[in-house]
Design a protein around this motif. Structure first.
Motif, mmCIF file in Angstrom:
data_model
loop_
_atom_site.group_PDB
_atom_site.id
_atom_site.type_symbol
_atom_site.label_atom_id
_atom_site.label_comp_id
_atom_site.label_asym_id
_atom_site.label_seq_id
_atom_site.Cartn_x
_atom_site.Cartn_y
_atom_site.Cartn_z
ATOM 1 N N ARG A 10 0.949 -1.265 0.062
ATOM 2 C CA ARG A 10 0.033 -0.035 -0.045
ATOM 3 C C ARG A 10 0.989 1.204 0.093
ATOM 4 N N GLY A 11 0.079 2.323 -0.494
ATOM 5 C CA GLY A 11 0.936 3.602 -0.257
ATOM 6 C C GLY A 11 1.522 4.067 -1.700
ATOM 7 N N PRO A 12 2.331 4.855 -1.744
ATOM 8 C CA PRO A 12 2.925 5.620 -0.792
ATOM 9 C C PRO A 12 1.821 6.916 -0.466
ATOM 10 N N TYR A 13 1.955 7.136 1.030
ATOM 11 C CA TYR A 13 1.040 8.099 1.675
ATOM 12 C C TYR A 13 1.933 9.031 2.199
ATOM 13 N N LEU A 14 1.309 10.283 2.580
ATOM 14 C CA LEU A 14 2.212 11.420 2.987
ATOM 15 C C LEU A 14 1.642 11.804 4.352
ATOM 16 N N GLN A 15 2.537 12.036 5.389
ATOM 17 C CA GLN A 15 1.964 12.174 6.750
ATOM 18 C C GLN A 15 2.855 13.385 7.529
ATOM 19 N N VAL A 25 5.259 7.315 3.618
ATOM 20 C CA VAL A 25 5.304 5.975 4.327
ATOM 21 C C VAL A 25 4.447 5.069 3.086
ATOM 22 N N TRP A 26 4.978 3.877 3.229
ATOM 23 C CA TRP A 26 4.502 2.714 2.274
ATOM 24 C C TRP A 26 4.763 1.366 2.913
ATOM 25 N N ASP A 27 3.967 0.405 2.600
ATOM 26 C CA ASP A 27 4.088 -0.974 2.790
ATOM 27 C C ASP A 27 4.546 -1.885 1.769
ATOM 28 N N THR A 28 5.392 -3.050 1.785
ATOM 29 C CA THR A 28 5.603 -3.927 0.498
ATOM 30 C C THR A 28 4.967 -5.029 1.177
ATOM 31 N N ALA A 29 4.783 -5.892 -0.037
ATOM 32 C CA ALA A 29 4.310 -7.395 0.266
ATOM 33 C C ALA A 29 5.623 -8.311 0.614
ATOM 34 N N GLU A 30 6.757 -7.650 0.248
ATOM 35 C CA GLU A 30 7.951 -8.605 0.407
ATOM 36 C C GLU A 30 8.921 -7.453 1.362
ATOM 37 N N PRO A 31 9.581 -8.275 2.207
ATOM 38 C CA PRO A 31 10.763 -7.188 2.860
ATOM 39 C C PRO A 31 11.644 -6.695 1.892
ATOM 40 N N SER A 32 11.990 -5.233 2.241
ATOM 41 C CA SER A 32 12.929 -4.768 1.427
ATOM 42 C C SER A 32 13.469 -3.455 2.094
ATOM 43 N N SER A 33 14.556 -2.736 1.487
ATOM 44 C CA SER A 33 14.869 -1.512 2.113
ATOM 45 C C SER A 33 14.449 -0.649 1.179
ATOM 46 N N GLY A 34 13.598 0.458 1.757
ATOM 47 C CA GLY A 34 13.159 1.539 1.142
ATOM 48 C C GLY A 34 13.978 2.536 0.560
ATOM 49 N N HIS A 57 7.614 0.894 5.747
ATOM 50 C CA HIS A 57 8.559 1.858 5.293
ATOM 51 C C HIS A 57 8.306 3.462 5.634
ATOM 52 N N GLU A 58 9.004 4.053 6.145
ATOM 53 C CA GLU A 58 8.728 5.460 6.665
ATOM 54 C C GLU A 58 10.053 6.239 6.474
ATOM 55 N N LEU A 59 10.175 7.171 5.655
ATOM 56 C CA LEU A 59 11.207 7.928 5.509
ATOM 57 C C LEU A 59 11.017 9.462 5.589
ATOM 58 N N LYS A 60 11.642 10.122 6.326
ATOM 59 C CA LYS A 60 11.301 11.717 6.490
ATOM 60 C C LYS A 60 12.485 12.400 5.537
ATOM 61 N N LEU A 61 11.615 13.205 4.672
ATOM 62 C CA LEU A 61 12.239 13.902 3.892
ATOM 63 C C LEU A 61 12.468 15.371 4.613
ATOM 64 N N GLU A 62 13.702 16.013 4.613
ATOM 65 C CA GLU A 62 13.776 17.060 5.511
ATOM 66 C C GLU A 62 14.582 18.089 4.476
ATOM 67 N N GLY A 63 14.783 19.386 5.304
ATOM 68 C CA GLY A 63 15.655 20.455 4.366
ATOM 69 C C GLY A 63 14.848 20.920 3.368
ATOM 70 N N LEU A 64 13.446 20.763 3.435
ATOM 71 C CA LEU A 64 12.805 21.268 1.962
ATOM 72 C C LEU A 64 12.582 22.624 1.902
ATOM 73 N N LYS A 65 11.993 23.212 0.998
ATOM 74 C CA LYS A 65 11.702 24.776 0.855
ATOM 75 C C LYS A 65 10.264 24.663 1.417
ATOM 76 N N PRO A 66 9.538 25.945 1.947
ATOM 77 C CA PRO A 66 8.327 26.071 2.374
ATOM 78 C C PRO A 66 7.272 26.212 1.227
ATOM 79 N N ASN A 67 6.243 25.708 1.221
ATOM 80 C CA ASN A 67 4.955 26.167 0.559
ATOM 81 C C ASN A 67 5.524 26.019 -1.110
ATOM 82 N N ALA A 68 6.611 24.723 -1.281
ATOM 83 C CA ALA A 68 7.041 24.347 -2.547
ATOM 84 C C ALA A 68 6.508 23.031 -3.035
ATOM 85 N N VAL A 69 6.169 22.985 -4.359
ATOM 86 C CA VAL A 69 5.893 21.566 -4.957
ATOM 87 C C VAL A 69 7.096 20.927 -4.860
#
Length: 208
Positions: A10-15, A25-34, A57-69
């Motif tokens: 399932r996913g990805p979904y944003l939190q 965040v997302w899930d895989t049917a088989e274990p893997s490194s995201g 899987h859950e990875l945090k994207l950091e250092g992003l620009k505000p109000n940016a696509v």
């Protein structure tokens, strides 16, 4: 902690988006490194990877620009995009509030299509996402219906009585699946010049 019984993909979904970060965040049917590639155009250019193998899987994207696509893709999948949160001096943003998506799949799909069409910056769900929050198959259906929305709009759910949260269980799927501020059962977040509060208010107590 996430229950490692094999989930469906399932996913990805944003939190928990902020002006400079978001959880992917997302899930895989088989274990893997995201792995997530991201950037400010479809060329992407930046990469973040997990150090361990998992189904969840859950990875945090950091250092992003505000109000940016920001454009991103998970594990060589399709490219999607989202907007980082607005700063307090940016009063204009678009969000959608909806809820009680427990049953009625056709209506749920129709609502999600309408929400996707208005391209909200984020969405809030008022609770009762599924009929029984301890049944994995119901969450699988929920995520299949909401997939077009959740890959592009950070999602803020509110705990309802149908989520079947119980503090004495070793695993509650609601808190395992979502990655929310504070204790996740009730929380607030700032977006632009507003503060939003997600609070269970149906009269059924949550004992912690």
């Amino acid at each position: 902690a996430w229950n490692e019984r094999r989930p469906s993909a399932r996913g990805p979904y944003l939190q928990s988006v902020t002006p400079d970060s978001v959880w992917v965040v997302w899930d895989t049917a088989e274990p893997s490194s995201g792995r997530v590639e991201f950037g400010y155009s479809t060329a992407l250019g930046q990469v973040i990877e997990e150090n361990e193998v998992s189904f969840h899987h859950e990875l945090k994207l950091e250092g992003l620009k505000p109000n940016a696509v920001v454009y991103y893709r998970v594990d060589q999948g399709d490219i999607a995009s989202f907007r980082t949160a607005a700063l307090p001096d940016q009063p204009h943003f678009r969000f959608v509030v909806f809820g009680d998506t427990r049953t009625g799949r056709a209506a749920h799909k129709a609502v999600i299509k309408q929400v996707v069409d208005v391209s909200p910056d984020f969405v809030i769900h008022t609770g009762d996402l599924v009929e029984n929050g301890q049944v994995r198959s119901e969450w699988n259906t929920f995520f299949r219906i909401e997939a077009p929305l959740l890959r592009s709009a950070p999602f803020y759910p509110t705990l309802g009585n149908h989520e079947e949260y119980n503090p004495y269980r070793t695993s509650n799927l609601y808190t395992d699946i979502f990655h929310l501020p504070n204790n996740e059962l009730w929380y607030s977040f700032d977006y632009g010049n507003a503060r939003f509060i997600c609070l269970k208010g149906d009269g059924n107590p949550v004992n912690i």
